[in-house]
Design a protein around this motif. Structure first.
Motif, PDB file in Angstrom:
ATOM      1  N   HIS A  35       0.874  -1.177   0.000  1.00 57.99           N
ATOM      2  CA  HIS A  35       0.000   0.000   0.000  1.00 57.99           C
ATOM      3  C   HIS A  35       0.911   1.226   0.000  1.00 57.99           C
ATOM      4  O   HIS A  35       1.474   1.587   1.034  1.00 57.99           O
ATOM      5  CB  HIS A  35      -0.920  -0.008   1.221  1.00 57.99           C
ATOM      6  N   LEU A  36       1.053   1.834  -1.149  1.00 52.96           N
ATOM      7  CA  LEU A  36       1.994   2.953  -1.271  1.00 52.96           C
ATOM      8  C   LEU A  36       1.575   4.164  -0.448  1.00 52.96           C
ATOM      9  O   LEU A  36       2.395   5.012  -0.143  1.00 52.96           O
ATOM     10  CB  LEU A  36       2.166   3.335  -2.737  1.00 52.96           C
ATOM     11  N   THR A  37       0.305   4.221  -0.063  1.00 49.63           N
ATOM     12  CA  THR A  37      -0.151   5.345   0.766  1.00 49.63           C
ATOM     13  C   THR A  37       0.146   5.123   2.244  1.00 49.63           C
ATOM     14  O   THR A  37      -0.010   6.032   3.041  1.00 49.63           O
ATOM     15  CB  THR A  37      -1.669   5.558   0.580  1.00 49.63           C
ATOM     16  N   ASP A  38       0.591   3.925   2.623  1.00 44.04           N
ATOM     17  CA  ASP A  38       0.946   3.645   4.016  1.00 44.04           C
ATOM     18  C   ASP A  38       2.223   4.411   4.351  1.00 44.04           C
ATOM     19  O   ASP A  38       3.242   4.270   3.679  1.00 44.04           O
ATOM     20  CB  ASP A  38       1.155   2.138   4.205  1.00 44.04           C
ATOM     21  N   ARG A  39       2.187   5.197   5.402  1.00 43.61           N
ATOM     22  CA  ARG A  39       3.333   6.033   5.766  1.00 43.61           C
ATOM     23  C   ARG A  39       4.548   5.225   6.209  1.00 43.61           C
ATOM     24  O   ARG A  39       5.658   5.737   6.233  1.00 43.61           O
ATOM     25  CB  ARG A  39       2.945   7.031   6.862  1.00 43.61           C
ATOM     26  N   PHE A  40       4.351   3.952   6.581  1.00 43.19           N
ATOM     27  CA  PHE A  40       5.494   3.142   6.980  1.00 43.19           C
ATOM     28  C   PHE A  40       6.413   2.858   5.789  1.00 43.19           C
ATOM     29  O   PHE A  40       7.617   2.742   5.948  1.00 43.19           O
ATOM     30  CB  PHE A  40       5.035   1.817   7.605  1.00 43.19           C
TER      31      PHE A  40
END
Length: 107
Positions: A35-40
């Motif tokens: 998930h490229l939107t995950d900040r991790f």
């Protein structure tokens, strides 16, 4: 793009060869898209950290991967890999001992 990197491939090798993680997830193990939107998930020229969604017949979770390299175009060095199951259980799979040797060198 990520799936071809050495740190990604190495992390998956650790997962596939770790009996406790495989038992916890259940076979077959499925690797899902990041998930490229995950900040991790973060990658720059010398550091990379990924949160790879994984699932099996028994459980779901995330494979956490941290890797670094001393300079651009150098080889990536895996720093840490662990599996976190949905219930919060963590299964360590790899931790670099390089951090300890760096401390020794500084003294």
């Amino acid at each position: 793009m990520f799936s071809k990197t050495s740190y990604y491939q190495s992390a998956l090798e650790h997962l596939r060869s770790h009996p406790e993680a495989l038992e916890a997830l259940g076979l077959p193990v499925n690797i899902h898209y990041l998930h490229l939107t995950d900040r991790f998930n973060f990658i720059d020229i010398t550091d990379a950290q990924l949160k790879i969604p994984v699932s099996g017949s028994k459980a779901k979770g995330h494979l956490y991967v941290s890797s670094s390299r001393g300079a651009p175009f150098k080889r990536w060095n895996l720093q840490e890999v662990f599996l976190e199951l949905r219930g919060g259980q963590q299964i360590p799979m790899f931790k670099s001992s390089e951090e300890n040797s760096d401390d020794t060198k500084k003294e």
